[in-house]
Motif scaffolding. Structure first.
Motif, PDB file in Angstrom:
ATOM      1  N   PRO A 187       0.824  -1.219   0.000  1.00  0.00           N
ATOM      2  CA  PRO A 187       0.000   0.000   0.000  1.00  0.00           C
ATOM      3  C   PRO A 187       0.854   1.263   0.000  1.00  0.00           C
ATOM      4  O   PRO A 187       0.481   2.260  -0.628  1.00  0.00           O
ATOM      5  CB  PRO A 187      -0.799  -0.090   1.312  1.00  0.00           C
ATOM      6  N   THR A 210      -6.115   2.495   0.775  1.00  0.00           N
ATOM      7  CA  THR A 210      -5.397   1.208   0.798  1.00  0.00           C
ATOM      8  C   THR A 210      -6.310   0.072   1.268  1.00  0.00           C
ATOM      9  O   THR A 210      -6.073  -1.081   0.950  1.00  0.00           O
ATOM     10  CB  THR A 210      -4.181   1.281   1.731  1.00  0.00           C
ATOM     11  N   THR A 212      -6.512  -1.149   4.118  1.00  0.00           N
ATOM     12  CA  THR A 212      -5.850  -2.065   5.062  1.00  0.00           C
ATOM     13  C   THR A 212      -6.374  -1.870   6.482  1.00  0.00           C
ATOM     14  O   THR A 212      -6.160  -2.722   7.336  1.00  0.00           O
ATOM     15  CB  THR A 212      -4.325  -1.829   5.055  1.00  0.00           C
ATOM     16  N   GLU A 217      -3.251   3.178   6.216  1.00  0.00           N
ATOM     17  CA  GLU A 217      -4.466   3.778   5.659  1.00  0.00           C
ATOM     18  C   GLU A 217      -4.726   5.135   6.326  1.00  0.00           C
ATOM     19  O   GLU A 217      -5.091   6.103   5.658  1.00  0.00           O
ATOM     20  CB  GLU A 217      -5.657   2.846   5.866  1.00  0.00           C
TER      21      GLU A 217
END
Ligand code: ADP
Length: 489
Positions: A187, A210, A212, A217
């Motif tokens: 990411p 992302t 995530t 993120e």
């Protein structure tokens, strides 16, 4: 893998930690196993010595009966054991060599006085010695031993397994760690790519989510909020300068008009007329600056490519040069225009014309009489390349990047008109068209400005187009001085 990269450092630290833990674990396992083997062997030998004492106690006076009793119970030769029974210093029984020759019993010396029981190590044998005081006053010394070959073999096997197992474990851990770290950083990589792609042309683009749900993120979201704030602030500043330029422009035009009218009056004294003339010149200069600033503001607030149409750069250069030919002739400068087939880009015709005018105007302005200015347009790869070269005074290397900045002028004392905004406008127009501008110049010999713009694709034009030449004309000489397209002035 780069030695300074986060992935390298994480994997290296993780492997170093694993190595230390592995070495610690192996050392602990080995020493603990050794300790366990010794205590359990000793316990066995102690119990065996006590049993032998009991057996020997019943057959002390009948030595012929003692040997079968011990051999029946312990089978020392068969099981690689050593047993010796000594009564008052006289050997009453001693086992023979083991059938598999695990050790040589003859190397074990007779024990001297045994006050406290002890464990003795010999080559391939461990022996426990203990003396017992019998009820009739005699001293019974029992030696019982065990071959250590098997223990040593197990310990060696363990050491070898650890010695080879640890590096294999480390290699697997490094490989696994690398894959995991790369996956965890994916990411971040996509955020870097997206951030690199953010340019003046895409002010509203943001970093991709992302998904995530972790701190990465959260970082992406925080950066996006920051971009939002910067974008707003930038829009605000652009609007402010556009408004300010507009507000200044109107009274300036009125002032110019009034002064131009006054200058036509013949009844004014000559000194007043002269002062009026120079004030008018300054007012004209000021209006030009305001106009240029307004042009820059407008360029920076261009939304998308709404006004972009197919423009033939060769034809545009021809037309512009024709219109400016007089300027060159006035200074006795030879002018070579572009020749060749049309090169089409997608863009705003008026803005692209302004690029040509500014570059051409500079070339003529900074080239002494008798010099030459040549304009060329070519297609190279996926780019259209416009070159304006002159045989003028040139630009010092330390100034070559700065000349594209607003209000930068190399030498205000050269007495040339201008406010240092012409090349800033050129750069802004190029960037707004997804292109770039670069310079290659040698002081005293001349300058070569190179504008690269994306060619209009066949899809843009709705038809096929000719293949471009193999060598890009800008690349070999310009590569070291390219102005990054994403840099906002
Ligand atoms: P200006 O309008 O004042 O000329 P520009 O932004 O067009 O401002 O140019 C910035 C500076 O770059 C100028 O002051 C000049 O010194 C230098 N320059 C631009 N073009 C040329 C050229 N063709 N030859 C030499 N110097 C140049």
């Amino acid at each position: 893998m780069n030695r300074r990269s986060l992935t390298f450092r994480l994997v290296a630290w993780y492997c170093a930690l694993l190595f230390l833990l592995g070495v610690g674990f192996a050392a602990y396992t080995y020493t603990d196993f050794d300790r366990y083997v010794r205590t359990s062997t000793k316990a066995t030998l102690v119990a065996r010595a006590d049993t032998i004492r009991d057996i020997a106690g019943t057959a002390l006076d009948d030595r012929a009966a003692l040997a079968p009793l011990i051999e029946q119970r312990f089978a020392p030769e068969l099981r690689a054991r050593f047993i010796r029974v000594i009564v008052n210093g006289q050997v009453a029984y001693m086992s023979g060599p083991p059938t598999e020759h695990e050790f040589d019993p003859s190397i074990i010396p007779l024990p001297t006085t045994v006050k406290t029981p002890r464990l003795e190590r010999f080559s391939r044998l461990i022996v426990y010695v203990r003396s017992y005081k019998l009820a009739d006053g005699r001293v019974l010394t029992v030696e019982t031993g065990e071959a250590t070959g098997m223990m040593r073999a197990v310990e060696k096997g363990l050491a070898v397994a650890m010695l080879f197992g640890l590096p294999v474990l480390l290699i697997l851990a490094a490989g696994g760690g690398y894959v995991l770290v790369r996956r965890a950083l994916t990411p971040v990589e996509s955020m870097i790519k997206a951030a690199e792609a953010l340019t003046f042309n895409s002010p509203h683009n943001r970093l991709p989510p992302t998904g995530t749900g972790d701190r990465i993120e959260a970082l992406g979201q925080a950066l996006n909020r920051m971009l939002e704030r910067l974008d707003n602030a930038y829009q605000h500043a652009s609007r402010f300068s556009a408004d300010a330029a507009h507000e200044i422009g109107t009274p300036l035009s009125i002032m110019r008009g009034e002064m131009e009218l006054l200058a036509t009056r013949r009844d004014l004294p000559p000194d007043v007329l002269a002062a009026l003339g120079s004030t008018l010149d300054e007012a004209v200069r000021l209006s030009q600056i305001v106009e240029n600033l307004m042009a820059l503001s407008r360029l920076e607030s261009i939304a998308g490519k709404r006004t972009h149409k197919a423009v033939d750069l060769t034809a545009l250069a021809d037309e512009t040069i024709d219109q400016m030919r007089l300027l060159a002739e006035d200074k006795n400068i030879r002018l070579d225009g572009p020749s060749g087939r049309s090169v089409v880009v997608l863009g705003d015709r008026n803005r692209l014309k302004q690029v040509l005018v500014n570059l051409f105007d500079n070339a003529v302005k900074y080239t002494p009489s008798g010099g030459r200015v040549s304009v060329a347009v070519e297609a190279a790869g996926t780019n259209a390349v416009l070159t304006v070269a002159d045989t003028g005074i040139g630009i010092a290397p330390e100034h070559q990047q700065l000349i594209f900045d607003r209000f930068f002028r190399v030498a205000a004392d050269r007495g040339e008109s201008g406010a240092g905004l012409g090349l800033a406008i050129v750069k802004s127009i190029c960037v707004a068209h997804g292109g770039r501008v670069s310079v290659n110049s040698t002081p005293g010999q001349g300058s070569r400005f190179c504008v690269e713009l994306p060619l209009a694709s066949a899809a843009d034009l709705g038809e096929g187009r000719a293949a471009p030449p193999a060598t890009p004309p800008c690349a070999p000489r310009m590569i070291d001085r390219l102005v990054p397209a994403g840099r906002i002035i």
